[in-house]
Design a protein around this motif. Structure first.
Motif, PDB file in Angstrom:
ATOM      1  N   SER A  30      -1.846  10.601   5.751  1.00 58.23           N
ATOM      2  CA  SER A  30      -2.708   9.958   4.775  1.00 58.23           C
ATOM      3  C   SER A  30      -4.019   9.546   5.426  1.00 58.23           C
ATOM      4  N   THR A  45      -6.944   0.849   3.306  1.00 57.15           N
ATOM      5  CA  THR A  45      -6.412   2.079   2.736  1.00 57.15           C
ATOM      6  C   THR A  45      -7.563   2.937   2.226  1.00 57.15           C
ATOM      7  N   TYR A  71       5.611   6.455   3.870  1.00 61.89           N
ATOM      8  CA  TYR A  71       4.684   5.368   4.180  1.00 61.89           C
ATOM      9  C   TYR A  71       5.183   4.646   5.430  1.00 61.89           C
ATOM     10  N   PRO A  91       3.033  -1.985  -0.796  1.00 59.71           N
ATOM     11  CA  PRO A  91       1.914  -1.132  -0.386  1.00 59.71           C
ATOM     12  C   PRO A  91       0.917  -0.947  -1.517  1.00 59.71           C
ATOM     13  N   THR A  95      -2.580   4.087  -1.806  1.00 53.74           N
ATOM     14  CA  THR A  95      -2.049   4.890  -0.699  1.00 53.74           C
ATOM     15  C   THR A  95      -1.332   6.134  -1.197  1.00 53.74           C
ATOM     16  N   ALA A  97       1.616   6.199  -1.969  1.00 56.70           N
ATOM     17  CA  ALA A  97       2.982   6.135  -1.438  1.00 56.70           C
ATOM     18  C   ALA A  97       4.029   6.150  -2.548  1.00 56.70           C
TER      19      ALA A  97
END
Length: 872
Positions: A30, A45, A71, A91, A95, A97
């Motif tokens: 990522s 992020t 993640y 999170p 992201t 995720a």
């Protein structure tokens, strides 16, 4: 090295140019740490900026997932997020995720190229991504492109043809309301420009571009604008539907930018059909432009009024990359048009370094720390000159001004990008010299505003002189040396100048005895080997430079002071085991004469340094064993300036540093300072006090810390003097702390992240290869620790290449640029022949040095071959 699972959790691999900022590539693939707004942005992020991949056939989607692994951290949430999205909320949803992703990711990091492999049981294919930013030694402009480069290969592991889609989505980081996104094609390049309608002549303005050369694309200029979680929800529904992405445009500005805590997002998708067992390749570039920058960091000039500070804050200047590329679209187009050349030239450097005959941990230490040059620590000013912080805080630079005493340890930039290093010297002598000959050790911006009024740092002042000599040797540029020589002499002679209120060496003894500011942020009083050896090395360098410049009387005087100081240093500052500081800590009167001039800790030395409670001077080394006690000799060895310390005493001191300063288990170590090593980790501390030596009640600052730049300095010095086992142990101790699980392998810390002093690790290459460089005399040479077959990377002002030896045959190759050569120094017996390609060259041998009959130019089309006599 390969990093998997938890061993990849702390990775942030910088993708960006020198002085452009960067975007981090995490261990799971990522994007993180988006540091492209002329300042750091740690632990952040990418806010929906990501790659996603889809596989389909006959309008049936087989699988789709975000191109990243599990993640890795912060499952509770991150403190760097807005309300209702940060700590305690899991999170950040930006992201990605929460979307399907790959279950197996392997991260291979060999800076400047990261390679990731993605696999998943449900995905019909294997994906390999290479991510980088061009890193081409001696080509500073192509190494300063504000972009992240991606080469993605997809292997079809099935028995039928599959249509794959690789999509790059990007957040408009520079604007939340007045966004202006549009798709464009230029020749074979397809791009989306993420701009805005705000004033372009401000430090806040910026734009981005995502681009590819894939022939078949679809795109969305805007993700769906909604509330709550609408944007990513709609995107995923549209991306995972059969076929191409539907287009979407908005004519109006966003009315509710806070409704989902992000800006507008655009997606560019590349579509390729791959036959069974075949591999398809897609190229992407993500570029940025934030043209104007101002001084938003802590200003260290003392005594400024609020109005004066505000005046400095309002001054803005262009980043150098903005003088080359009008906007991110131009840099993206340039990047893709030249992708293969930039990649191949970067690969030349990487392969040459990583194939060098060095222990793996040494290659790791050298290569990983070079990443500092691509971090927010470094800037390029409007004229292209180099400027840097010591490191960076989370959101601003840490310790401004290309600090002379920190950057004096850094050897990588000088060899890899010599013109940038020379530009820093030019600016220091032009803008940082104080009227009395002292040098402000922090260059003030904007240029021309005047030098800092802090007292000079002894190690920084003399270290800068040594670097002038180094830059001259690497470039051979006599005109450049002449342009700053008068200031160099003035800065050397400041040591005994009557205007030097710190009274460094008023009697020209060759030993510093006065008030000596230094990189440990305080001052030493009285003779000590650390700072006096830097003074002596600078004197010796000025002897050589004065002789070259036709000033024999200056050379004679400098050498006389040098010889006097060398004798005194070896006679009075060695305690039988190592070199130390000669001071009576109870002698309060030693401080009384130093009560003028600015200091972070007060002008009055008695008030700043006298501990009245115990009757002792504070912040001194005393009889401690300092990791830097031989620092001047380290520079002298690297620059081939000769002996400062007597060999037997040097030997004893190196052994003492390892014996007393290297801590094999930090679990029982007392460290009240900053913590860069802990638990059962190992490290080399700044200053130790053996059991039979008295420790000051308040010793020199940071004494108990492990600071990596010092550790590499000591380790490389040990290795140079044939204590390889001990030196390697010290190097391995540092790199084991940066294993990807505990800390980021590409971010060694000291006073902040991406710290410059760790660039001292480049000295390990010089130690192992025994590199000799004197471009003024068209001379290079190698005296490696390895006497049998070997290969080493080298770099100087005009190009880079390799030297190799195999079965008595030496090959000197220039991989990039050129090398004008007259003299070559190698460890060999009598020579049978020398050829440039197939042409025999005439030569003589003088004092073991090969002297060619004339200067030859070796470039990337030539190889210089040398055969020893015994080879048939």
């Amino acid at each position: 090295m390969k990093y998997i699972s938890k061993k990849a959790s702390q990775i942030s691999f910088p993708l960006g140019g020198i002085g452009t900022g960067c975007i981090g590539l995490s261990g799971n693939g990522s994007l993180i740490d988006v540091e492209i707004k002329n300042r750091p942005n740690k632990n952040s992020t990418a806010e929906f900026t990501h790659f996603a991949v889809k596989a389909e056939t006959e309008h049936e989607v087989l699988d789709a997932r975000v191109l990243q692994g599990d993640y890795p951290k912060d499952y509770i949430g991150c403190t760097e997020r807005p309300l209702y999205t940060g700590y305690g909320f899991g999170p950040d949803r930006g992201t990605m995720a929460g979307f399907p992703h790959f279950e197996k990711v392997t991260f291979k990091g060999e800076f400047p190229i990261a390679q990731l492999q993605f696999k998943h049981a449900h995905f019909p294919g294997e994906i390999t991504m290479e991510a980088f930013n061009p890193f081409i030694p001696t080509n500073e402009d192509d190494s300063s492109i504000p972009a992240a480069f991606f080469k993605v290969q997809i292997k079809n592991t099935t028995e039928k043809a599959i249509d794959y889609t690789l999509a790059l989505s990007c957040n408009n980081y520079y604007c939340r309301t007045n966004t202006l996104h549009y798709y464009e094609e230029q020749d074979s390049i397809k791009l989306i420009h993420l701009s805005n309608t705000n004033d372009r002549n401000t430090t806040e303005y910026g734009d981005l571009t995502i681009a590819t050369i894939c022939p078949d694309v679809s795109y969305q200029n805007y993700w769906f604008r909604g509330r709550w979680f609408d944007n990513s929800s709609v995107f995923w529904q549209e991306f995972t539907s059969p076929g191409k992405l539907p287009t979407r445009n908005y004519e109006n500005s966003r009315q509710n930018p806070d409704s989902n805590d992000t800006s507008d997002i655009a997606t560019l998708a590349a579509h390729i059909k791959i036959q069974p067992s075949k591999i398809g390749t897609v190229f992407f570039v993500l570029s940025w432009s934030n043209p104007y920058i101002n001084n938003h960091w802590k200003i260290t000039h003392l005594g400024l009024t609020e109005e004066e500070i505000e005046f400095r804050r309002k001054q803005k200047w262009l980043n150098y990359y903005a003088t080359i590329f009008k906007d991110s679209k131009e840099s993206a187009i340039y990047s893709l048009k030249n992708f293969d050349r930039l990649y191949q030239n970067t690969l030349l450097y990487k392969k040459a370094l990583f194939s060098s005959s060095l222990p793996a941990v040494v290659i790791d230490a050298i290569s990983a720390n070079i990443a500092v040059l691509k971090s927010p620590t470094c800037l390029r000013l409007s004229d292209g000159s180099f400027y840097a912080f010591e490191g960076v805080h989370a959101h601003m630079g840490s310790c401004e001004g290309t600090c002379t005493h920190v950057w004096s340890y850094a050897y990588a930039l000088a060899f890899l990008f010599p013109r940038l290093e020379r530009s820093a010297r030019t600016n220091e002598y032009k803008y940082s010299m104080q009227k009395d000959g002292g040098m402000g050790f922090r260059l003030q911006l904007p240029l021309g505003i005047g030098p800092t009024n802090h007292r000079p740092a002894a190690d920084g002042q003399f270290g800068t002189i040594l670097r002038v000599y180094r830059e001259f040797l690497i470039s051979g540029d006599l005109n450049w040396l002449k342009s700053i020589w008068s200031q160099v002499k003035q800065s050397l002679e400041f040591a005994w100048s009557t205007q030097n209120t710190d009274l460094w060496d008023p009697d020209k003894t060759g030993i510093l005895t006065g008030r000596q500011h230094h990189t440990l942020d305080m001052e030493l009083f009285g003779p000590n080997s650390w700072l006096s050896s830097m003074y002596l090395a600078a004197l010796k360098a000025c002897v050589v430079m004065a002789e070259i410049l036709g000033e024999p009387e200056c050379a004679k005087e400098y050498n006389k002071i040098f010889e006097r100081g060398k004798k005194e240093l070896n006679q009075t500052l060695f305690n039988g085991e190592y070199f130390c500081q000669n001071i009576d800590l109870t002698h309060k009167e030693l401080l009384a004469r130093f009560n003028s001039g600015f200091s972070d800790h007060g002008a009055d030395a008695v008030a700043s340094y006298w501990n009245d409670e115990i009757g002792e001077i504070k912040y001194q080394i005393g009889n401690g064993c300092s990791v830097d006690q031989l620092l001047g000799q380290w520079h002298a060895d690297l620059l081939h300036l000769g002996e400062i310390f007597e060999p037997s005493k040097l030997e004893s001191s190196l052994k003492s540093i390892y014996k007393y300063n290297f801590i094999p288990n930090l679990r029982e170590h007392v460290n009240p300072c900053r913590i860069y090593g802990l638990n059962s980790e190992q490290g080399t501390i700044i200053c130790s006090y053996p059991p039979n030596r008295a420790k000051p009640k308040i010793p020199v600052p940071y004494a108990e810390e492990t600071m990596h730049g010092y550790e590499y300095q000591a380790a490389s010095h040990m290795i140079m003097h044939r204590h390889e086992k001990e030196g390697l142990t010290c190097v391995a101790a540092v790199r084991s702390r940066y294993d990807g699980k505990k800390r980021n392998p590409w971010n060694e810390m000291e006073c902040g992240s991406n710290y410059a002093r760790s660039l001292s690790s480049y000295a390990l290459l010089l130690a192992y290869s025994g590199f000799i460089f004197d471009l003024y005399h068209h001379k290079i040479g190698f005296h490696p620790l390895i006497t049998e077959n070997y290969s080493f990377f080298w770099s100087v002002d005009s190009g880079f290449g390799t030297i190799s030896k195999k079965n008595g045959k030496f090959l000197l190759k220039v991989l990039y640029g050129y090398l004008d050569l007259k003299e070559l120094e190698l460890d060999l017996s009598e020579i049978k022949e020398i050829k440039l390609n197939k042409k025999l060259l005439e030569f003589t041998i003088s004092n073991g040095i090969i002297v060619l009959s004339k200067v030859i130019r070796v470039d990337a089309n030539h190889t210089l071959r040398i055969k020893e006599t015994f080879i048939e």
